[in-house]
Design an enzyme around this catalytic site. Structure first.
Site, short mmCIF file in Angstrom:
data_model
loop_
_atom_site.label_atom_id
_atom_site.label_comp_id
_atom_site.label_asym_id
_atom_site.label_seq_id
_atom_site.Cartn_x
_atom_site.Cartn_y
_atom_site.Cartn_z
N ASP A 66 -12.65 0.18 -5.97
CA ASP A 66 -12.58 -1.12 -5.18
C ASP A 66 -13.73 -1.60 -4.35
OD1 ASP A 66 -11.97 0.68 -3.54
OD2 ASP A 66 -10.02 0.45 -3.04
N ASP A 141 0.32 2.87 3.32
CA ASP A 141 1.29 1.90 2.79
C ASP A 141 1.73 2.40 1.50
OD1 ASP A 141 -0.73 0.99 1.31
OD2 ASP A 141 -0.49 -1.34 2.09
N HIS A 143 -0.55 2.84 -1.09
CA HIS A 143 -1.63 2.32 -1.98
C HIS A 143 -2.42 3.23 -2.68
CE1 HIS A 143 -4.56 0.84 1.40
NE2 HIS A 143 -5.11 2.06 0.70
N GLU A 148 -1.51 -2.89 -3.35
CA GLU A 148 -0.57 -2.98 -2.25
C GLU A 148 0.81 -2.94 -2.72
OE1 GLU A 148 -1.96 -1.83 0.27
OE2 GLU A 148 -3.40 -3.42 1.22
C1 F6R Z 1 -10.79 3.36 -1.25
C2 F6R Z 1 -9.21 3.00 -1.76
C3 F6R Z 1 -8.28 3.33 -0.73
C4 F6R Z 1 -8.30 4.62 0.13
C5 F6R Z 1 -7.17 4.71 1.07
C6 F6R Z 1 -7.13 5.86 2.06
O1 F6R Z 1 -11.69 3.22 -2.41
O2 F6R Z 1 -9.24 2.93 -2.69
O3 F6R Z 1 -7.03 3.28 -1.40
O4 F6R Z 1 -8.29 5.91 -0.73
O5 F6R Z 1 -7.11 3.59 1.67
O6 F6R Z 1 -8.28 5.48 2.88
P1 F6R Z 1 -8.88 6.51 3.99
O7 F6R Z 1 -9.29 7.73 3.07
O8 F6R Z 1 -9.96 5.85 4.79
O9 F6R Z 1 -7.63 7.12 4.72
#
Ligand code: F6R
Length: 262
Positions: A66, A141, A143, A148
């Protein structure tokens, strides 16, 4: 699904890096899906160390999950003020391994035509032969990537509006330190879909810290629901490995874990 629980963050990083290294040794031209965020930073440091010891990335092909919409890498700024996922990947990994620039693919947050770009990203993944190993974190959440709550399990690469929880977490973790106000941070992202992720031949999902404990237990052991898009791991057909530290694993029902190794 195999669940590996390690005592601390450093150990999940080493474990994940070894898993990725094995994949690259087995198939030097592996297509690897990379994630950003705080979780994989230790894994990437360990991959850099393994590269110094000879791990060869010259034939791998990278596709990132992403990128924020409207955001691109800005080399005129110091890294601390450039919150693009492009910059993150170069600063945390790509600059320090021998991956070929032409083999690096990240969603283009500055595209003039997001819809067309998303189609071309899906096509590029297909042309590369599909993803061999997708690295994943998990948002609070639930994801995966920026899928989301409510995202369909069939979803493909597309523009997604970020939830309040995600905005809050990413503001605290990244944008605040870069001097942005909460309103200034991007509210949309281009993300691979759940359908795209579920087509990877294998996945590793990493999580650490007590703030992930509840969502990890919901994703791995709760109902399969698009309100927690990572719960799609329970219907995933490929090889899934989940690597957790003890804090992130704290709310799992041990009786229900399919296979656990520490
Ligand atoms: C990042 C991504 C997100 C993160 C998730 C956890 O490329 O796709 O899904 O893996 O938000 O983020 P952290 O590791 O910062 O807790």
């Amino acid at each position: 699904m195999k669940v590996i629980i390690k005592k601390e963050y450093e150990q999940i990083s080493t474990c994940a890096a070894e898993y990725i290294a094995e994949q690259i040794k087995r198939k030097p031209n592996s297509v690897i899906g990379f994630a950003t965020g705080g979780t994989p930073i230790g894994t990437y440091r360990e991959l850099i160390r393994l590269h110094k010891e000879g791990l060869d990335f010259s034939n791998i092909i990278a596709f990132n999950l992403d990128e924020y919409l409207g955001v691109g890498m800005d080399l005129s700024k110091p890294y601390s003020q450039d919150q693009s996922y492009h910059r993150f990947m170069y600063e945390e990994l790509f600059n320090y391994i021998n991956i070929k620039k032409e083999n690096i693919h990240l969603p283009d947050g500055l595209t003039k035509d997001p819809e067309e770009f998303c189609k071309s990203y899906e096509d590029a993944i297909k042309e590369a032969g599909g993803i061999d190993l997708q690295i994943l974190g998990i948002g609070r959440d639930g994801h995966w990537a920026f899928n989301e709550p409510g995202s369909s399990f069939d979803s493909r690469t597309r523009v997604e509006k970020l939830t309040k929880q995600t905005l809050d977490d990413n503001y605290e973790a990244f944008y605040k330190n870069a001097g942005f106000s909460r309103e200034e941070m991007p509210h949309y992202a281009i993300t691979m879909g759940i359908g795209t992720i579920l087509e990877a031949r294998s996945i590793i999902m990493l999580a650490n810290g007590s703030k992930k404990a509840e969502v990890v237990s919901k994703a791995l052991q709760g109902p399969v629901t698009n309100q927690i898009t990572a719960s799609s791991i329970q219907i995933y057909q490929g090889t899934a490995t989940v690597i957790l530290d003890e804090d992130a694993a704290a709310m799992l029902d041990e009786g229900k874990i399919v296979a656990s190794v520490s």
